[in-house]
Design a protein around this motif. Structure first.
Motif, PDB file in Angstrom:
ATOM      1  N   ARG A  14       0.815  -1.216   0.000  1.00 47.41           N
ATOM      2  CA  ARG A  14       0.000   0.000   0.000  1.00 47.41           C
ATOM      3  C   ARG A  14       0.851   1.271   0.000  1.00 47.41           C
ATOM      4  O   ARG A  14       0.511   2.249  -0.657  1.00 47.41           O
ATOM      5  CB  ARG A  14      -0.969  -0.003   1.188  1.00 47.41           C
ATOM      6  CG  ARG A  14      -0.334   0.239   2.540  1.00 47.41           C
ATOM      7  CD  ARG A  14      -1.351   0.183   3.677  1.00 47.41           C
ATOM      8  NE  ARG A  14      -2.459   1.082   3.527  1.00 47.41           N
ATOM      9  CZ  ARG A  14      -2.430   2.372   3.872  1.00 47.41           C
ATOM     10  NH1 ARG A  14      -1.336   2.902   4.368  1.00 47.41           N
ATOM     11  NH2 ARG A  14      -3.518   3.122   3.728  1.00 47.41           N
ATOM     12  N   GLU A  15       1.945   1.264   0.758  1.00 47.31           N
ATOM     13  CA  GLU A  15       2.766   2.468   0.850  1.00 47.31           C
ATOM     14  C   GLU A  15       3.384   2.815  -0.496  1.00 47.31           C
ATOM     15  O   GLU A  15       3.464   3.986  -0.867  1.00 47.31           O
ATOM     16  CB  GLU A  15       3.855   2.284   1.911  1.00 47.31           C
ATOM     17  CG  GLU A  15       3.320   2.072   3.312  1.00 47.31           C
ATOM     18  CD  GLU A  15       2.387   3.187   3.757  1.00 47.31           C
ATOM     19  OE1 GLU A  15       2.617   4.360   3.370  1.00 47.31           O
ATOM     20  OE2 GLU A  15       1.422   2.899   4.501  1.00 47.31           O
ATOM     21  N   GLN A  16       3.826   1.794  -1.219  1.00 46.77           N
ATOM     22  CA  GLN A  16       4.388   2.045  -2.555  1.00 46.77           C
ATOM     23  C   GLN A  16       3.325   2.580  -3.500  1.00 46.77           C
ATOM     24  O   GLN A  16       3.602   3.420  -4.352  1.00 46.77           O
ATOM     25  CB  GLN A  16       5.017   0.776  -3.133  1.00 46.77           C
ATOM     26  CG  GLN A  16       6.246   0.287  -2.384  1.00 46.77           C
ATOM     27  CD  GLN A  16       5.916  -0.775  -1.362  1.00 46.77           C
ATOM     28  OE1 GLN A  16       5.011  -0.588  -0.538  1.00 46.77           O
ATOM     29  NE2 GLN A  16       6.645  -1.887  -1.413  1.00 46.77           N
ATOM     30  N   SER A  35       2.364   6.239  -2.442  1.00 55.70           N
ATOM     31  CA  SER A  35       3.439   7.182  -2.757  1.00 55.70           C
ATOM     32  C   SER A  35       3.739   7.231  -4.247  1.00 55.70           C
ATOM     33  O   SER A  35       4.669   7.903  -4.675  1.00 55.70           O
ATOM     34  CB  SER A  35       4.703   6.806  -1.986  1.00 55.70           C
ATOM     35  OG  SER A  35       5.159   5.513  -2.369  1.00 55.70           O
TER      36      SER A  35
END
Length: 274
Positions: A259-261, A264
């Motif tokens: 999710r973070e990738q 971002s």
């Protein structure tokens, strides 16, 4: 086999299934003969293909399907020794038919035989790319063409109705992708909203995951373990009246894991299926 069958009943059923499968193979192989006369007579329960008096047009269609299947099979699991060109002894032909293809690993020929027989036994389903990925593990594990055919047939046409994934409109697959979206909106609304703004609210990134049940996302041995879990525990949901298939939860967890990738913008949604 039915759980309540005795050993004698299972043995008799296996003999009957073997005869049925061999008869089916003889029927479509006769259509592949350059000047093939009519195939051997006899009915095949469930077979809607009348190759006993096949027209030349039907024979051409059978040959074209065979070539299409053979082309796809040649690319299936080429990293496995079981299917490598150096494995000339094979090991998956037991219970099947003759018909070894020149220059082809006999186990690849067994894949072709099963896919061709299935496509003619169920003409409403036919053959589609990706089916060889679903069949291959059965042959590797069972080392028997007939048993691989029976398991593949049971999975495709049984309660899970996996064959519906391969229909032209693919409504079952569309419903599963929508189900992944529903899970994401429940467990990670921020991520689901972000995917929607990227134009993928339908979770099309997991199309391949679902179509071939993660065959191309995990190593072969890991897929065997994963499939065993999916078959042993097909549902996981806190609401018994509306069970959600376990593999949809897996798709959602695979997305949440990165999710973070995604948020971002380091990883685009179209890269998730790579």
């Amino acid at each position: 086999h039915c759980p309540g069958n005795t050993r004698a009943q299972r043995r008799a059923q296996r003999v009957a299934k073997a005869a049925q499968y061999q008869q089916l193979c003889r029927r479509w192989r006769a259509a592949l003969e350059p000047h093939g006369g009519p195939p051997s007579s006899g009915s095949l329960a469930g077979a809607a293909v009348g190759l006993t008096e096949a027209s030349e047009q039907e024979r051409v269609a059978v040959r074209q399907r065979w070539e299409r299947i053979r082309e796809d099979v040649r690319r299936t699991d080429q990293g496995l020794p079981f299917y490598s060109s150096s494995n000339i002894r094979g090991g998956g032909g037991g219970g099947g038919t003759e018909g070894q293809e020149d220059g082809m690993n006999p186990n690849l020929t067994s894949l072709c035989n099963v896919l061709m027989s299935f496509s003619l036994l169920y003409p409403e389903v036919g053959y589609s790319q990706g089916m060889s990925d679903l069949l291959s593990p059965f042959l590797v594990v069972l080392r028997n063409e007939l048993d691989a055919f029976r398991c593949f047939e049971a999975w495709m046409m049984g309660p899970e109705a996996l064959h519906e994934q391969f229909t032209p409109e693919q409504p079952a697959l569309q419903a599963e992708m929508a189900g992944v979206g529903t899970i994401l909106r429940a467990v990670d609304p921020e991520l689901a909203s972000h995917l929607a703004t990227m134009g993928d609210s339908g979770c099309y990134f997991c199309f391949r995951w679902l179509l071939v049940r993660f065959r191309r996302e995990f190593d072969f041995k890991d897929v065997l373990s994963l499939w065993e879990v999916l078959w042993a525990c097909p549902f996981r949901s806190g609401r018994p009246e509306r069970p959600v298939p376990y593999h949809l939860w897996l798709c959602a967890s695979m997305v949440v894991r990165v999710r973070e990738q995604i948020l971002s913008k380091v990883l685009r949604d179209d890269q998730l299926c790579v």
